[in-house]
Motif scaffolding. Sequence first.
Motif, PDB file in Angstrom:
ATOM      1  N   PHE A  39      75.914  72.616 -13.201  1.00 58.46           N
ATOM      2  CA  PHE A  39      76.565  72.224 -14.180  1.00 58.46           C
ATOM      3  C   PHE A  39      75.812  71.521 -14.857  1.00 58.46           C
ATOM      4  CE2 PHE A  39      80.206  73.612 -11.902  1.00 58.46           C
ATOM      5  CZ  PHE A  39      81.442  73.841 -11.919  1.00 58.46           C
ATOM      6  N   PRO A  40      76.378  70.384 -16.198  1.00 60.74           N
ATOM      7  CA  PRO A  40      75.410  70.111 -17.087  1.00 60.74           C
ATOM      8  C   PRO A  40      75.716  68.870 -16.348  1.00 60.74           C
ATOM      9  CG  PRO A  40      77.733  70.814 -18.157  1.00 60.74           C
ATOM     10  CD  PRO A  40      77.254  72.038 -17.149  1.00 60.74           C
ATOM     11  N   ASP A  41      74.836  68.123 -16.273  1.00 57.30           N
ATOM     12  CA  ASP A  41      74.558  66.688 -15.463  1.00 57.30           C
ATOM     13  C   ASP A  41      75.479  65.916 -16.262  1.00 57.30           C
ATOM     14  OD1 ASP A  41      72.360  66.452 -14.043  1.00 57.30           O
ATOM     15  OD2 ASP A  41      71.067  65.576 -14.949  1.00 57.30           O
ATOM     16  N   GLU A  42      76.047  65.483 -17.692  1.00 59.97           N
ATOM     17  CA  GLU A  42      77.043  64.857 -18.825  1.00 59.97           C
ATOM     18  C   GLU A  42      78.914  64.811 -17.575  1.00 59.97           C
ATOM     19  OE1 GLU A  42      77.535  65.548 -22.615  1.00 59.97           O
ATOM     20  OE2 GLU A  42      77.542  67.775 -22.208  1.00 59.97           O
ATOM     21  N   TYR A  43      78.352  66.031 -17.091  1.00 58.73           N
ATOM     22  CA  TYR A  43      79.697  66.639 -16.366  1.00 58.73           C
ATOM     23  C   TYR A  43      80.274  65.868 -15.638  1.00 58.73           C
ATOM     24  CZ  TYR A  43      83.876  69.651 -16.299  1.00 58.73           C
ATOM     25  OH  TYR A  43      85.024  70.773 -15.967  1.00 58.73           O
ATOM     26  N   GLU A  44      81.086  65.665 -15.240  1.00 60.55           N
ATOM     27  CA  GLU A  44      82.132  64.550 -13.916  1.00 60.55           C
ATOM     28  C   GLU A  44      83.011  64.980 -13.166  1.00 60.55           C
ATOM     29  OE1 GLU A  44      82.546  59.603 -15.269  1.00 60.55           O
ATOM     30  OE2 GLU A  44      80.639  60.173 -16.399  1.00 60.55           O
ATOM     31  N   PHE A  45      83.564  64.628 -11.942  1.00 65.98           N
ATOM     32  CA  PHE A  45      84.122  64.975 -11.421  1.00 65.98           C
ATOM     33  C   PHE A  45      85.177  63.897 -10.793  1.00 65.98           C
ATOM     34  CE2 PHE A  45      80.963  68.126 -11.089  1.00 65.98           C
ATOM     35  CZ  PHE A  45      80.928  69.430 -11.096  1.00 65.98           C
ATOM     36  N   ARG A  46      86.640  64.248 -10.436  1.00 66.34           N
ATOM     37  CA  ARG A  46      87.920  63.994  -9.748  1.00 66.34           C
ATOM     38  C   ARG A  46      87.427  63.864  -8.406  1.00 66.34           C
ATOM     39  NH1 ARG A  46      90.245  60.156 -13.888  1.00 66.34           N
ATOM     40  NH2 ARG A  46      91.326  59.273 -11.608  1.00 66.34           N
ATOM     41  N   GLY A  47      88.124  62.937  -8.003  1.00 67.71           N
ATOM     42  CA  GLY A  47      88.649  63.261  -6.765  1.00 67.71           C
ATOM     43  C   GLY A  47      88.070  62.672  -6.082  1.00 67.71           C
ATOM     44  N   SER A  48      88.687  62.958  -4.782  1.00 66.99           N
ATOM     45  CA  SER A  48      88.209  62.399  -3.529  1.00 66.99           C
ATOM     46  C   SER A  48      86.525  63.155  -3.224  1.00 66.99           C
ATOM     47  CB  SER A  48      88.826  62.253  -1.992  1.00 66.99           C
ATOM     48  OG  SER A  48      88.638  63.736  -1.637  1.00 66.99           O
ATOM     49  N   TRP A  49      85.464  63.295  -2.487  1.00 68.03           N
ATOM     50  CA  TRP A  49      84.559  63.694  -2.417  1.00 68.03           C
ATOM     51  C   TRP A  49      84.745  65.000  -0.978  1.00 68.03           C
ATOM     52  CZ3 TRP A  49      82.328  65.631   3.016  1.00 68.03           C
ATOM     53  CH2 TRP A  49      80.914  65.661   2.891  1.00 68.03           C
ATOM     54  N   LYS A  87      73.695  54.199 -11.307  1.00 73.37           N
ATOM     55  CA  LYS A  87      74.201  54.546 -12.659  1.00 73.37           C
ATOM     56  C   LYS A  87      74.825  56.060 -13.074  1.00 73.37           C
ATOM     57  CE  LYS A  87      74.461  49.929 -12.815  1.00 73.37           C
ATOM     58  NZ  LYS A  87      75.948  48.981 -12.455  1.00 73.37           N
ATOM     59  N   ILE A  88      74.334  56.409 -12.089  1.00 76.45           N
ATOM     60  CA  ILE A  88      74.707  57.810 -12.344  1.00 76.45           C
ATOM     61  C   ILE A  88      75.901  58.291 -11.485  1.00 76.45           C
ATOM     62  CG2 ILE A  88      73.950  60.258 -11.581  1.00 76.45           C
ATOM     63  CD1 ILE A  88      71.574  59.690 -11.443  1.00 76.45           C
ATOM     64  N   PRO A  89      77.081  58.968 -12.174  1.00 75.39           N
ATOM     65  CA  PRO A  89      78.471  59.361 -12.008  1.00 75.39           C
ATOM     66  C   PRO A  89      78.082  60.414 -10.763  1.00 75.39           C
ATOM     67  CG  PRO A  89      77.936  58.993 -13.964  1.00 75.39           C
ATOM     68  CD  PRO A  89      76.177  59.418 -13.308  1.00 75.39           C
ATOM     69  N   ASN A  90      78.872  60.168  -9.719  1.00 72.64           N
ATOM     70  CA  ASN A  90      79.151  61.380  -8.574  1.00 72.64           C
ATOM     71  C   ASN A  90      78.295  61.745  -7.917  1.00 72.64           C
ATOM     72  OD1 ASN A  90      80.875  63.132 -11.279  1.00 72.64           O
ATOM     73  ND2 ASN A  90      81.492  62.225  -9.340  1.00 72.64           N
ATOM     74  N   HIS A  91      77.029  60.177  -7.869  1.00 70.35           N
ATOM     75  CA  HIS A  91      75.990  60.437  -6.794  1.00 70.35           C
ATOM     76  C   HIS A  91      75.968  59.134  -5.485  1.00 70.35           C
ATOM     77  CE1 HIS A  91      71.611  61.650  -5.941  1.00 70.35           C
ATOM     78  NE2 HIS A  91      71.509  60.437  -6.516  1.00 70.35           N
ATOM     79  N   VAL A  92      76.900  59.088  -5.106  1.00 65.48           N
ATOM     80  CA  VAL A  92      78.009  58.584  -4.096  1.00 65.48           C
ATOM     81  C   VAL A  92      76.905  59.434  -2.821  1.00 65.48           C
ATOM     82  CG1 VAL A  92      79.645  57.089  -2.744  1.00 65.48           C
ATOM     83  CG2 VAL A  92      79.122  58.001  -5.142  1.00 65.48           C
ATOM     84  N   PHE A  93      75.689  58.467  -1.868  1.00 66.55           N
ATOM     85  CA  PHE A  93      76.086  58.948  -0.202  1.00 66.55           C
ATOM     86  C   PHE A  93      77.278  59.051   0.328  1.00 66.55           C
ATOM     87  CE2 PHE A  93      75.216  57.726   3.592  1.00 66.55           C
ATOM     88  CZ  PHE A  93      74.128  58.671   4.378  1.00 66.55           C
TER      89      PHE A  93
END
Length: 395
Positions: free
Chosen positions: A347-357, A284-290
């Motif tokens: 960056f802190p782990d709680e910080y999420e990013f928007r947009g495509s890879w 369930k970790i955000p932004n951690h996609v292969f």
Amino acid sequence: MRSVELFAGAGGLAIGMANAGFQHAAVVEWDHDACETFRENQRHHTHAVEGWPVHEVDARSFNFSLLGRDIDVVSGGPPCQPFSMGGKHQGQRDDRNMFPEAVRAVRELMPRAFIFENVKGLTRKSFASYFSYIHLQLQYPELVRRKGENWMQHRARLEQHHSSNKGAATYNVLFNVLNAADYGVPQKRQRVFLVGFRSDIGARWSFPEPTHSEDALLISKWIDGAYWDEHGISSKQRPEILPRYAKRVELLRSTTQLLTLDRWRTTRDALRNLPDPESDRDHKIPNHVFTPGARTYVGHTGSALDEPSKTLKAGYHGVPGGENMFVKDDGTVRYFTVRESARLQTFPDEYEFRGSWSQTMRQLGNAVPVKLAEVVARSVAASLGACANPTRIKN
């Protein structure tokens, strides 16, 4: 202390400034996806960006008079592609060159200090004349380029003023190339910082000394073995020392001098406790996609796990392969996920990013490492806090 952040990108420098105690009066960024990153984190009440006044606008059209004259620091990373080794090397001819806007912000706000960051390529010999021009403009921001005057003519006028000026420059400006790895960032990332203090406040400042070193990492790996023990890697699993380090390690082994610096942080350090996104896709970790498709070719071999990573790059035509992938323990390569790249940029782990890879990797490739930004910002804040003369220049 109030600050203004220009060319904010993904927010690395801005978060570092906030961590150092600065309160942003404005955060200016034109890229929509980067601004959506800020807004997404604000919706989640991410502490790092809570309450930031984000302005999605081209810095060239921003009205600084709306902020008043009580700004302590202006900071930002003017777009670096004009001066990047990986770019088109057009420098001052590139329409993405935003240094004129950085100078305008200083001129109109007259902050007590400023912090600007850019690629090391700005200090190349081919850009020496323009770099000196930037330096002079920041020393004398009030000497505006005249109508019909090209930058070389303006520089000549600034030089004449500087050589004949009997008083101090409006700003005392220092610059230096810092390697992020020397300040605890798990990445070899060399950037030039231009830091200036308004001369009337009497600030005393110098660039912060490194806190981490490669020698300490070599000792930890090849002399006392603490690095491998820390990561649970047995003696049979440990790689052979690379030939380029052998002589240096022998010298370190024979020296009696005690190293006081911490060791460089590595890619393995940064990726610790993150699941493999290829084999574990239920996390369930955000932004951690292969992302598939990583491959090596000449000049693009990926980062070694047990060294600080190579410099993450944004790329002019898509995401560069070699700089944004790493070599796994089994010798295969894969791309860093956005979350892994964010860790490399501290960056802190709680910080999420928007947009495509590719878009988010571009945001990260352009970012200032948060930890490096914070180190510089804290040193500037300390000097400003120690100033006996807090007065401001009036209109």
